[in-house]
Design an enzyme around this catalytic site. Structure first.
Site, PDB file in Angstrom:
ATOM      1  N   GLU A   1     -10.251   6.808   4.410  1.00 26.40           N
ATOM      2  CA  GLU A   1      -8.927   6.495   5.304  1.00 26.40           C
ATOM      3  C   GLU A   1      -8.875   7.838   6.667  1.00 26.40           C
ATOM      4  O   GLU A   1      -9.844   8.259   6.632  1.00 26.40           O
ATOM      5  CB  GLU A   1      -8.076   6.854   4.535  1.00 26.40           C
ATOM      6  CG  GLU A   1      -7.704   6.321   3.499  1.00 26.40           C
ATOM      7  CD  GLU A   1      -7.176   5.549   2.129  1.00 26.40           C
ATOM      8  OE1 GLU A   1      -5.739   5.784   2.702  1.00 26.40           O
ATOM      9  OE2 GLU A   1      -7.144   5.557   1.270  1.00 26.40           O
TER      10      GLU A   1
ATOM     11  N   ASP B   1       0.843  -1.122  -0.115  1.00 25.03           N
ATOM     12  CA  ASP B   1      -0.202   0.346   0.076  1.00 25.03           C
ATOM     13  C   ASP B   1       1.063   1.417   0.093  1.00 25.03           C
ATOM     14  O   ASP B   1       1.906   0.948   0.512  1.00 25.03           O
ATOM     15  CB  ASP B   1      -0.958   0.379   1.310  1.00 25.03           C
ATOM     16  CG  ASP B   1      -2.439   0.578   0.784  1.00 25.03           C
ATOM     17  OD1 ASP B   1      -2.197   1.397  -0.245  1.00 25.03           O
ATOM     18  OD2 ASP B   1      -3.722   0.837   1.766  1.00 25.03           O
TER      19      ASP B   1
HETATM   20  C1  BGC Z   1      -5.323   3.219   0.131  1.00 26.51           C
HETATM   21  C2  BGC Z   1      -5.258   1.738  -0.670  1.00 26.51           C
HETATM   22  C3  BGC Z   1      -5.615   2.541  -1.832  1.00 26.51           C
HETATM   23  C4  BGC Z   1      -4.083   3.040  -2.274  1.00 26.51           C
HETATM   24  C5  BGC Z   1      -3.814   4.115  -4.044  1.00 26.51           C
HETATM   25  C6  BGC Z   1      -4.105   3.930   0.035  1.00 26.51           C
HETATM   26  O1  BGC Z   1      -3.922   4.936   0.601  1.00 26.51           O
HETATM   27  O2  BGC Z   1      -5.438   2.225   1.758  1.00 26.51           O
HETATM   28  O3  BGC Z   1      -6.567   1.606  -0.624  1.00 26.51           O
HETATM   29  O4  BGC Z   1      -5.869   2.012  -3.036  1.00 26.51           O
HETATM   30  O5  BGC Z   1      -3.795   4.340  -1.250  1.00 26.51           O
HETATM   31  O6  BGC Z   1      -4.372   4.803  -3.914  1.00 26.51           O
END
Ligand code: BGC
Length: 751
Positions: A520, A310
């Site tokens: 998030e 990630d």
């Molecule tokens: C998130 C992921 C996402 C990635 C790419 C991360 O901050 O946890 O779910 O796919 O960013 O954008």
């Protein structure tokens, strides 16, 4: 004699071969493996490590982009990424969703360099968070978020929605979707709750499998198909303190019974990629966990695609978690744990460190070859070697009325009626409404995070022709019958008093409460209660004596205990996407009969969250399971009756056949989900009081009846015992469908 022993030898060899054959070879195609062999034999170590490097679009585009600006590629930086650093993958959107044409320019510029100006002409694999539709392309079909899709209990809708997402993503030129989220939503504070298919491992596994099929089809290289990415492997969704990217303690048995099955099922369905959990479990950051990434995912599950980190999570092992003493050690730990591609994403440090590590003998070339083989495999399987460019003809159906129809049916079946005092709903036309509340007149609040921008909060990017709740009401009830006043913002008073006054001249109050968009870490909260001002506003409106119909647009079940009794009707709107308001208006006026049922348990109190599959001691002595509404709850405008539950155990075939009759006993056509719950009465470790093991949604005309069938197999009876071994323990099991129960004894069904 010699003949017999030869025969014996052959039989044994065949048996050994069958035994040794991996669980599934879904993603292994001989011709592709040969092409990979040929490419690998030509690649330098720099070219290989480049394939393992993923950067974000911002690194190769002009800076300081504002909302509404077109994304402009910086040719020189792009060339540096692809030609100098051999970068194998690029992700993200450049802060704002791009138009279809802009995407075509971006992807074309990238692939031009990759396939014309590099030695081996390996295309770049572009990845995007298409979480509920191709949400980073302007004008796309934006679906309900996954926790709402799960409320439909409609496998076909989930698959169709994912197929539309794949279509629109491919129409944009992008072959790789960072979805589905296979995390199990068992912590309602967690700000990514809405991205899950809810609290139940079985529901999430079945719907995740459907999503993967919708994205990938039977051949991910087809023009309208692509690669799915299961995330966030594993245990991300149950942080101890409810906050994003914080530690979880999950014993291996719970991991195996609750958090791994959804990943396992989707891997079996052929999912091509997996993204890793950003946080830590039991003190071990998952990005450094060899046991989870290699032993369980790649070996036990036989996952043959690639594992991507990630965002910044490899450097986090050094900068944040301090399990690595240097940035280089962080890279070594992650790659040796089993990560194949690093979402770096802002620079080339991963590339430099990994090159040093390989040159210094600290990471064996065999590990690099394995990672690159997996990445190239996905590149071949998605067809980007044959055509890395956008398929412009797909633009023809982008955001088509047909796709909007699928979206509308998803929202129709997701919206969940939680309360309907004296059958106040459906409403008759001609009544007068006050429409009010912070979520009444915005599209962003019905879509949430991952909508046109990361946080989903740029209202200017939403398609103006789509309806807010107010607009849908103006259409459904007639402009002249709708008065609008905002009343309160999410946490502040705007014109509460004046709004309450306005209620007096109307027949009903449609009160829209909930949350502002987020996702998030920015969505972290410390209190599950809905904001005080919203609750007070609801209580004040109820005091007018007018019936209040509450609509909730929220990404997690915010506690509303204080107002539930005062509301005449309550509709869970979730984050229903761009057609959501039309669906709710249709439900209010009876044009759609609600059939959504909760994909999670709606709590009554902000602490002590308990899921429906709790343990016996959670309802023992003075403990009581007292949710506001339990998993699976949802009302209809008609009534259904279950009868004639038949259970037939076939131990030899290793299965249990279940049949039940369902009748629509009301006056309206309606859809209903028959859910099968299983209880294992005695176990060597305590067993949940019930577990979902089957669900079927059917539609019935009034006074008609249909029989629903389920087949339970060995896996449905199994759990992990004290030794963390998957077992079926002989004994009594109770099968419950629609309140009817039957007890059966299982002596000899084997895994
Ligand atoms: C998130 C992921 C996402 C990635 C790419 C991360 O901050 O946890 O779910 O796919 O960013 O954008």
């Amino acid at each position: 004699m010699r003949k017999i022993s030869l025969l014996f030898f052959i039989i044994i060899s065949v048996l050994v071969f069958i035994q040794a054959k991996p669980q599934q070879d879904l993603n292994i195609k001989e011709d592709i493996e040969l092409k990979i062999d040929a490419l690998l034999s030509k690649m330098t170590i720099e070219e290989k490590i480049g394939q393992m490097t993923q950067i974000t679009l911002e690194v190769v585009s002009a800076p300081d982009r504002k909302s509404g600006d077109k994304l402009v590629i910086d040719e020189e930086k792009l060339r540096e990424a692809i030609v100098k650093y051999n970068v194998g993958s690029i992700l993200n959107t450049g802060n704002f969703a791009n138009s279809l044409d802009n995407w075509h320019e971006i992807i074309t510029a990238i692939q031009d360099i990759a396939t014309k100006d590099t030695r081996l002409k390996i295309p770049v694999i572009y990845g995007i968070d298409a979480i509920h539709g191709a949400n980073y392309t302007l004008g796309a079909t934006i679906f309900p978020q996954s926790f709402a899709l799960a409320a439909t209990r409609n496998k076909e809708i989930v698959k169709k929605g994912a197929a539309v997402t794949a279509y629109e993503m491919k129409a944009s030129g992008i072959p790789w979707d960072f979805n589905p989220v296979m995390d199990i939503g068992r912590e309602p504070l967690w700000p990514r709750f809405f991205e899950t298919f809810g609290e139940d491992p079985y529901l999430a596994a079945i719907l995740g499998e459907q999503y993967v099929k919708g994205i990938q089809g039977d051949d991910p290289s087809k023009p309208e198909k692509g690669a799915a990415c299961l995330k966030h492997y594993v245990g991300y969704s149950a942080p101890n303190n409810g906050k994003d990217r914080t530690p979880a303690w999950i014993p291996e048995r719970v991991l195996r019974d609750v958090f791994l099955p959804s990943f396992e099922r989707a891997v079996k369905a052929g999912a091509l990629t997996v993204m890793v959990n950003s946080s830590e479990i039991n003190g071990i950051p998952v990005h450094s966990d060899y046991h989870l990434l290699t032993e369980i995912l790649k070996e036990e599950m036989n996952f043959q695609g690639f594992v991507v980190s990630d965002w910044r999570d490899i450097i986090n092992l050094y900068e944040r978690d301090r399990v690595a003493e240097t940035p280089e050690e962080a890279v070594r730990m992650a790659v040796m744990a089993g990560i194949d591609m690093s979402m770096v994403p802002f620079n080339y440090t991963f590339y430099d460190h990994l090159l040093n590590l390989v040159n210094g003998g600290k990471v064996p070339v065999s590990r690099i070859d394995d990672a690159v083989r997996r990445i190239l495999r996905v590149k071949f399987l998605t067809g980007i070697f044959e055509n890395p460019y956008p398929i412009k003809s797909l633009a023809a159906n982008f955001a088509s009325p047909e796709f909007a129809k699928i979206n509308k049916s998803a929202a129709d079946e997701a919206i969940t009626l939680l309360k309907n005092d004296n059958n106040i709903l459906p409403l008759k036309k001609g009544a007068k409404f006050l429409v009010t509340g912070p979520t009444a007149n915005k599209l962003s609040v019905m879509n949430g995070g991952w909508s046109f921008v990361w946080q989903g909060d740029d209202e200017s990017l939403y398609p103006a022709e789509k309806n807010t709740m107010l607009e849908a009401m103006q259409i459904a009830a007639g402009n002249e019958n709708v008065v609008y006043s905002e009343g309160v913002d999410f946490s502040t008073d705007i014109n509460m008093k004046e709004t309450i006054e306005k209620a007096k001249d109307t027949d009903y109050i449609l009160l829209c409460l909930g949350e502002k968009p987020y996702c998030e870490t920015p969505g972290n909260i410390g209190d599950l209660n809905l904001d005080r001002i919203q609750l007070d506003f609801a209580n004040e409106l109820a005091k007018t004596g007018k019936p209040v119909i509450l609509v909730l647009f929220e990404g997690r079940p915010r506690v509303i205990n204080q107002i539930v009794d005062d509301m005449s009707a309550i509709i869970m709107g979730y984050l229903p996407g761009l057609e959501g308001a039309n669906s709710i208006a249709d439900i209010l006026f009876g044009d759609v009969n609600p059939s959504g049922i909760l994909s999670f348990t709606y709590p009554k109190f902000p602490a002590g969250y308990t899921t429906y599959d709790y343990k016996p001691m959670e309802e023992y002595d003075q403990n009581h399971f007292t949710p506001q509404w339990v998993f699976g709850y949802g009302l209809s405008y008609t009534t259904f009756e279950y009868s004639d539950l038949k259970v037939a155990v076939d131990e030899n075939a290793g299965k249990i056949d279940v049949a039940v009759k369902v009748k629509n006993t009301g006056k309206r056509k309606g859809k209903v989900t028959a859910e099968l719950f299983l209880t294992d009465l005695v176990g060597s470790v305590s067993r949940p009081v019930r577990q979902l093991k089957g669900f079927e949604k059917i539609e019935l005309e009034p006074e008609t009846e249909s029989t629903v069938h389920f087949v339970l197999t060995a896996g449905d009876l199994a759990f992990h015992n004290r030794e963390n071994k998957k077992v079926i323990e002989p004994g009594d099991f109770v099968i419950n469908v629609g309140g009817l129960e039957e007890k059966v004894r299982i002596e000899n069904i084997k895994l």
